[in-house]
Design an enzyme around this catalytic site. Structure first.
Site, short mmCIF file in Angstrom:
data_model
loop_
_atom_site.label_atom_id
_atom_site.label_comp_id
_atom_site.label_asym_id
_atom_site.label_seq_id
_atom_site.Cartn_x
_atom_site.Cartn_y
_atom_site.Cartn_z
N GLY A 10 8.32 -0.30 3.28
CA GLY A 10 6.98 -0.06 2.75
C GLY A 10 6.82 1.36 2.25
N ALA A 11 6.44 1.49 0.97
CA ALA A 11 6.25 2.83 0.38
C ALA A 11 4.77 3.07 0.12
CB ALA A 11 7.05 2.96 -0.91
N GLY A 12 3.96 2.82 1.16
CA GLY A 12 2.54 3.18 1.10
C GLY A 12 2.39 4.59 1.65
N TYR A 13 1.22 4.90 2.21
CA TYR A 13 0.98 6.26 2.70
C TYR A 13 1.95 6.65 3.80
CZ TYR A 13 -3.32 6.14 0.05
OH TYR A 13 -4.22 6.06 -0.96
N ASN A 37 10.64 -1.33 -0.82
CA ASN A 37 9.24 -1.66 -1.16
C ASN A 37 9.23 -2.83 -2.14
OD1 ASN A 37 6.40 -0.64 -0.77
ND2 ASN A 37 6.46 -0.69 -3.00
N GLU A 170 -17.77 1.12 -0.58
CA GLU A 170 -17.15 1.85 -1.69
C GLU A 170 -17.05 0.95 -2.93
OE1 GLU A 170 -13.52 3.86 -0.37
OE2 GLU A 170 -14.79 5.62 -0.04
P1 FAD Z 1 -0.21 0.95 2.64
O1 FAD Z 1 -0.55 2.29 2.11
O2 FAD Z 1 -1.13 -0.16 2.35
O3 FAD Z 1 1.24 0.59 2.07
C1 FAD Z 1 1.97 -0.55 2.41
C2 FAD Z 1 3.14 -0.67 1.45
O4 FAD Z 1 4.00 -1.73 1.88
C3 FAD Z 1 2.72 -1.02 0.02
O5 FAD Z 1 3.43 -0.23 -0.89
C4 FAD Z 1 3.11 -2.48 -0.13
O6 FAD Z 1 3.44 -2.86 -1.45
C5 FAD Z 1 4.35 -2.55 0.77
N1 FAD Z 1 4.62 -3.89 1.30
C6 FAD Z 1 3.75 -4.74 1.88
N2 FAD Z 1 4.38 -5.86 2.28
C7 FAD Z 1 5.68 -5.70 1.95
C8 FAD Z 1 6.84 -6.49 2.12
N3 FAD Z 1 6.79 -7.68 2.72
N4 FAD Z 1 8.03 -6.02 1.66
C9 FAD Z 1 8.09 -4.81 1.05
N5 FAD Z 1 7.04 -4.01 0.87
C10 FAD Z 1 5.85 -4.45 1.31
N6 FAD Z 1 -8.33 5.26 4.57
C11 FAD Z 1 -8.67 6.57 4.60
O7 FAD Z 1 -8.19 7.31 5.48
N7 FAD Z 1 -9.54 7.12 3.71
C12 FAD Z 1 -10.08 6.39 2.70
O8 FAD Z 1 -10.86 6.89 1.90
C13 FAD Z 1 -9.73 5.00 2.62
N8 FAD Z 1 -10.23 4.26 1.61
C14 FAD Z 1 -9.85 2.94 1.51
C15 FAD Z 1 -10.35 2.19 0.43
C16 FAD Z 1 -9.99 0.86 0.29
C17 FAD Z 1 -10.54 0.08 -0.87
C18 FAD Z 1 -9.13 0.26 1.25
C19 FAD Z 1 -8.72 -1.18 1.08
C20 FAD Z 1 -8.63 0.99 2.31
C21 FAD Z 1 -8.99 2.34 2.45
N9 FAD Z 1 -8.50 3.13 3.51
C22 FAD Z 1 -8.84 4.46 3.58
C23 FAD Z 1 -7.54 2.58 4.48
C24 FAD Z 1 -6.11 2.94 4.03
O9 FAD Z 1 -5.93 2.59 2.68
C25 FAD Z 1 -5.04 2.26 4.87
O10 FAD Z 1 -5.29 2.52 6.23
C26 FAD Z 1 -3.65 2.82 4.49
O11 FAD Z 1 -3.35 2.41 3.16
C27 FAD Z 1 -2.56 2.35 5.43
O12 FAD Z 1 -1.35 2.93 5.05
P2 FAD Z 1 0.02 2.16 5.28
O13 FAD Z 1 1.11 3.12 4.96
O14 FAD Z 1 0.03 1.51 6.61
O15 FAD Z 1 0.01 0.96 4.22
P1 NAD Z 2 -14.00 -2.88 8.60
O1 NAD Z 2 -13.43 -3.75 9.65
O2 NAD Z 2 -14.16 -1.46 8.87
O3 NAD Z 2 -15.45 -3.46 8.17
C1 NAD Z 2 -15.65 -4.83 7.98
C2 NAD Z 2 -17.13 -5.16 8.07
O4 NAD Z 2 -17.28 -6.56 7.88
C3 NAD Z 2 -17.74 -4.83 9.43
O5 NAD Z 2 -18.90 -4.08 9.24
C4 NAD Z 2 -18.01 -6.21 10.05
O6 NAD Z 2 -19.16 -6.21 10.87
C5 NAD Z 2 -18.21 -7.07 8.81
N1 NAD Z 2 -17.94 -8.49 9.03
C6 NAD Z 2 -16.95 -9.05 9.78
N2 NAD Z 2 -17.03 -10.40 9.74
C7 NAD Z 2 -18.07 -10.70 8.93
C8 NAD Z 2 -18.63 -11.93 8.48
N3 NAD Z 2 -18.16 -13.11 8.85
N4 NAD Z 2 -19.71 -11.87 7.65
C9 NAD Z 2 -20.23 -10.68 7.25
N5 NAD Z 2 -19.73 -9.49 7.66
C10 NAD Z 2 -18.66 -9.50 8.47
O7 NAD Z 2 -13.09 -3.14 7.30
P2 NAD Z 2 -12.94 -2.27 5.98
O8 NAD Z 2 -14.26 -1.80 5.49
O9 NAD Z 2 -12.10 -3.07 5.06
O10 NAD Z 2 -12.12 -0.99 6.47
C11 NAD Z 2 -10.79 -1.16 6.94
C12 NAD Z 2 -10.22 0.17 7.37
O11 NAD Z 2 -10.06 1.02 6.24
C13 NAD Z 2 -11.14 0.91 8.34
O12 NAD Z 2 -10.35 1.55 9.29
C14 NAD Z 2 -11.83 1.92 7.48
O13 NAD Z 2 -12.17 3.09 8.21
C15 NAD Z 2 -10.78 2.21 6.44
N6 NAD Z 2 -11.45 2.59 5.17
C16 NAD Z 2 -11.85 3.88 5.08
C17 NAD Z 2 -12.52 4.29 3.94
C18 NAD Z 2 -12.98 5.72 3.85
O14 NAD Z 2 -12.68 6.51 4.73
N7 NAD Z 2 -13.67 6.10 2.78
C19 NAD Z 2 -12.75 3.39 2.89
C20 NAD Z 2 -12.33 2.05 3.05
C21 NAD Z 2 -11.68 1.68 4.21
#
Ligand code: FAD
Ligand code: NAD
Length: 405
Positions: A10-13, A37, A170
């Site tokens: 996995g090449a995420g964060y 990845n 967001e």
């Molecule tokens: P990821 O960064 O998701 O990377 C996983 C990698 O694994 C990807 O490159 C994917 O392609 C690869 N992969 C998956 N499955 C396979 C497989 N089977 N084989 C090979 N490769 C694979 N967190 C914050 O701290 N601040 C924020 O502002 C924030 N904003 C967010 C906004 C959104 C819309 C979402 C959805 C999440 C946000 N989060 C935020 C949460 C954050 O994005 C995740 O916690 C973070 O990406 C996790 O990092 P990771 O390295 O575990 O996985």
């Molecule tokens: P989350 O689990 O934080 O929030 C999901 C929300 O859905 C909760 O408020 C929950 O009560 C609600 N919910 C659950 N079941 C439901 C149902 N059946 N009907 C209606 N509502 C329901 O999930 P997320 O927002 O995807 O965040 C995931 C992770 O990513 C968290 O750790 C979050 O902190 C992180 N994240 C961070 C940022 C940021 O820092 N800006 C942005 C996005 C995500």
């Protein structure tokens, strides 16, 4: 002497930080480093709400993995991991298999649907570039189709967002900025569009600072979002959703688009590979290794660590995944150098900033509350910092956010 082989899945964060730190720490002769990845690109998961709403093109949220790794030290394999065989120390891939001496699992999260009927079939998620592209296209399709039909179906213009967590909020911030553009582009009356956010908990952004939450709700309501609080999605159908507030009777909301942003779980490979896990997340040791498997590190959304102060798991965030990547790289280097003392990971939470579109946000940074332009500026700096940590100033110049003023 045979070099130890480190495989990073996995090449995420988490995975990319581990890789770029490791390539700096290790000499070419010390270890073979392999990064695997699914795609040849990394995407900024934290920017996916923008690509999903269509306020940022999906190419802006991704970059080539080969551009940020040192190819003299790291072998990159583009493939999909299917299963980990811990006993034989190998990973089964779609196109082959690879053995390891040390493994880092950083495969990120997946949508958690809690078994709610119809969500997998009919709702859209915000999970990767493919899903973001599909959601953006779907919303546009609904607008484009609306005026094509003799008998207008107003429900085409209803967008339901399930979950008012950070992802849901967001996304709503971006969506409310995008809707006026879509209305203009497709000659649709703005007043026909309905955006409904359904949240099961008694408040938006449960657990976050109430003053900031009130600010966010007011801003989004002003832009047309209807919040249904304390209301849970019970089912998703081809026509919309079924919801219920407490003990009240289940009712239907017809919608052309349903977005499920109500929870994440760890990658399903974790359970498939027989790791003991809670919703796909493995409770790791302080050194980030799996109990009983000293050669396997799990970081990011697939890992689970307890915040002892509140006796609850740390939320899965990019902030933590990146910090874990740092420690994981140092611990791997120590193991390769046959040191027995490994570093314990301790999250250093600097704050949380939640965007409300490109020009507005809320946040708490180093204990200080921020709203509006200041919070939005901070959010863009955080986004740019993530790029800097992986690819330095050149990556920031290529992909950074400079729409600051
Ligand atoms: P990821 O960064 O998701 O990377 C996983 C990698 O694994 C990807 O490159 C994917 O392609 C690869 N992969 C998956 N499955 C396979 C497989 N089977 N084989 C090979 N490769 C694979 N967190 C914050 O701290 N601040 C924020 O502002 C924030 N904003 C967010 C906004 C959104 C819309 C979402 C959805 C999440 C946000 N989060 C935020 C949460 C954050 O994005 C995740 O916690 C973070 O990406 C996790 O990092 P990771 O390295 O575990 O996985
Ligand atoms: P989350 O689990 O934080 O929030 C999901 C929300 O859905 C909760 O408020 C929950 O009560 C609600 N919910 C659950 N079941 C439901 C149902 N059946 N009907 C209606 N509502 C329901 O999930 P997320 O927002 O995807 O965040 C995931 C992770 O990513 C968290 O750790 C979050 O902190 C992180 N994240 C961070 C940022 C940021 O820092 N800006 C942005 C996005 C995500």
């Amino acid at each position: 002497m045979r070099k130890p082989k480190i495989v990073i899945l996995g090449a995420g964060y988490g995975g990319l930080i581990t890789t770029v730190r490791l390539q700096k720490l290790m000499g070419a002769n010390e270890a073979d480093i392999v990064l695997i990845n699914k795609n040849d690109y990394h995407y900024e998961t934290t920017w996916l709400h923008e690509a999903s709403a269509g306020t940022l093109h999906h190419d802006r949220v991704r970059y080539e993995i080969r551009d940020v790794i040192d190819r003299s030290k790291v072998e990159f394999i583009q493939d999909t991991a299917l299963e980990i065989n811990k006993e034989e120390k190998k990973v089964i891939l779609e196109k082959g298999e690879v053995s390891y001496d040390y493994l880092v699992v950083s495969l990120g999260g997946e949508s958690e649907t809690f078994g709610i009927k119809g969500l997998k079939e009919y709702a859209f998620g915000i999970v990767n570039v493919n899903s973001a592209r599909q959601l953006r296209e779907h919303i546009e399709y609904q607008f484009a189709t609306y005026n094509m039909e003799e008998e207008k179906k107003d429900e085409r213009l209803v967008i339901v967002v399930g979950g008012a967590g950070f992802t849901g909020i967001e996304f709503l911030g971006e969506l409310t900025n995008r809707i006026p553009e879509l209305c203009h582009e497709y000659d649709v009356d703005f007043h026909k569009v309905r955006i409904v956010c359904v949240e099961a908990a008694p408040m938006v952004l449960p657990g976050f600072d109430p003053e900031l939450v009130n600010y966010a709700v007011a801003q989004l309501e002003r832009k047309g979002v209807e919040f249904l609080i304390g209301t849970a999605i019970k089912e998703c159908t081809p026509d919309g959703i079924l919801v219920a507030k407490g003990e009240e009777e289940v009712r239907e909301i017809k919608a052309g688009t349903v977005v499920w942003a109500a929870g994440v779980r760890g990658n399903s490979i974790i359970e498939k590979s027989g790791f003991e896990a809670m919703r796909g997340r493995v409770k790791v040791q302080p050194d980030l290794r799996v109990p009983g498997h000293d050669d396997v590190f799990i970081i990011g959304d697939c890992s689970l660590m307890i915040n002892e102060e509140i006796n609850r798991p740390y939320p899965p965030t990019a902030q933590i995944a990146m910090q874990q990547g740092d420690v994981c790289a140092r611990n791997l280097a120590a193991l390769v150098r046959e040191k027995t003392e490994l570093e314990a990971f301790k999250p250093d939470i600097k704050g949380t900033v939640c965007s409300l579109g490109e020009d507005d946000a809320i946040g708490v940074v180093y204990g200080k509350k921020l709203t509006g332009g200041k919070a939005s500026f901070m959010k863009k700096m955080i986004d740019n910092r993530a790029l800097y940590m992986v690819g330095g100033a050149s990556l920031v110049m290529k992909k950074g956010k400079f729409n600051i003023f």
